[in-house]
Design a protein around this motif. Sequence first.
Motif, short mmCIF file in Angstrom:
data_model
loop_
_atom_site.label_atom_id
_atom_site.label_comp_id
_atom_site.label_asym_id
_atom_site.label_seq_id
_atom_site.Cartn_x
_atom_site.Cartn_y
_atom_site.Cartn_z
N CYS A 61 0.87 -1.18 0.00
CA CYS A 61 0.00 0.00 0.00
C CYS A 61 0.92 1.23 0.00
O CYS A 61 1.87 1.28 0.77
CB CYS A 61 -0.88 -0.01 1.24
N PRO A 62 0.65 2.22 -0.87
CA PRO A 62 1.53 3.39 -0.92
C PRO A 62 1.60 4.16 0.40
O PRO A 62 2.49 4.97 0.59
CB PRO A 62 0.90 4.26 -2.02
N TRP A 63 0.65 3.92 1.30
CA TRP A 63 0.67 4.60 2.60
C TRP A 63 1.11 3.67 3.72
O TRP A 63 1.89 4.04 4.57
CB TRP A 63 -0.71 5.18 2.93
N ARG A 73 -7.82 3.40 1.08
CA ARG A 73 -7.53 4.24 -0.08
C ARG A 73 -7.35 3.39 -1.32
O ARG A 73 -6.82 2.28 -1.24
CB ARG A 73 -6.26 5.07 0.17
N PHE A 101 -5.49 2.77 -4.87
CA PHE A 101 -4.18 3.07 -5.44
C PHE A 101 -3.96 2.18 -6.66
O PHE A 101 -4.71 1.24 -6.92
CB PHE A 101 -3.06 2.88 -4.40
N SER A 112 3.60 -0.12 -6.97
CA SER A 112 2.29 0.40 -6.60
C SER A 112 2.45 1.91 -6.40
O SER A 112 3.51 2.37 -6.01
CB SER A 112 1.75 -0.28 -5.34
N TYR A 113 1.41 2.64 -6.72
CA TYR A 113 1.55 4.09 -6.72
C TYR A 113 0.24 4.77 -6.31
O TYR A 113 -0.85 4.20 -6.45
CB TYR A 113 1.98 4.59 -8.11
N ARG A 114 0.37 5.98 -5.79
CA ARG A 114 -0.80 6.76 -5.39
C ARG A 114 -1.46 7.35 -6.63
O ARG A 114 -0.79 7.72 -7.59
CB ARG A 114 -0.37 7.90 -4.48
N SER A 163 -3.48 12.31 -2.01
CA SER A 163 -2.50 11.56 -2.77
C SER A 163 -1.12 12.19 -2.71
O SER A 163 -0.18 11.66 -3.25
CB SER A 163 -2.93 11.46 -4.22
#
Lengths: 225, 105
Positions: free
Chosen positions: B6-8, B65, B67, B81-83, B89
Amino acid sequence: MRRYPVATPFRHGSCRRSFTTPREGASMSEAGHARFGPEPLPASAESAPSARVAISLRSDRGFLNLRLNPRDGQAVEAAERILGQSMPQAANTFTNDGHEVYWLGPDEWLIATVAERAAALGGELAEALSGFHAAVNDVSGGFVELLVRGADARTVLAKGCTLDLHPREFAPGQCVQTGLGRAAVLLAAGDPSTCTIVVRRSFSDYVRRWLENAARPHRACISAL
Amino acid sequence: MLLIECPWCGPRAETEFSYGGEAGIERPTDPYALSDEEWADYLFFRRNPRGAHRELWNHAQGCRRWFGVERDTVSYRIEKSYRLSGAGSGRPAAAHIEASEEKRR
Ligand SMILES: [Zn+2]
């Protein structure tokens, strides 16, 4: 022409009473969170000092959901002034200084506080943030907080969680939203022997039973706070 | 089980996520200008490639979220993986709206 059976209409009182419905005889003077909360945990035979893990319910908690743009410095400042503490900006961390402020997402936080204070705090936050693109919601009725303490606390939780819960990886001050058993929960690391679980009220009975079962080999002490 | 980043939140087990299908599908700006065939293509047809695939995932049990993910459909290897752009974002929401307005003109 084929006739289809008509569903039997729901009869009142025909279903078993669930843990999330108000207890019979609960007086109206009791606070809403107490009346609608899960029933007190059955006291276990194990006494606290010999228990390797202690599970307790914190029924005195209120919750606020706060959403705002973290890049809006003035909005963050306004919220922090009301909270009297900083809001965590780093993902999966929380601050604990009067209230617990948990990071839920890049623009979302959960504030846990004393139940009696939640409504007033929510009002103050909403007023302070009225000029900003922000939202404050009192979600006290939607969540239950459980405390898992003791030397084996993390071992018990690890039985139903895919994350590495060793204090080296899940250090005090960190929180994660993840799965415990089949439920989605928020786990927060207090000190190495304490974990807080914030779970949706509708899942709280399931999580409580799951914990009771997982903790059984660890001389669990189960009590209501 | 896939380990999805996960980007976060960082790498998490696949069970925490829900799949959102192919990424980068743009809604036609003027649906009425389309033939039924073109509209059906937008609504129902996806590339389903053998190999590199851009797809959407939602961290359902985590930060909730959406993504983007680049995954190889043969090896299941996740390249990145990217926002997505937009609120939360890391890119200002206003700029995102301006960019889409620009595209429409
Ligand atoms: Zn996440």
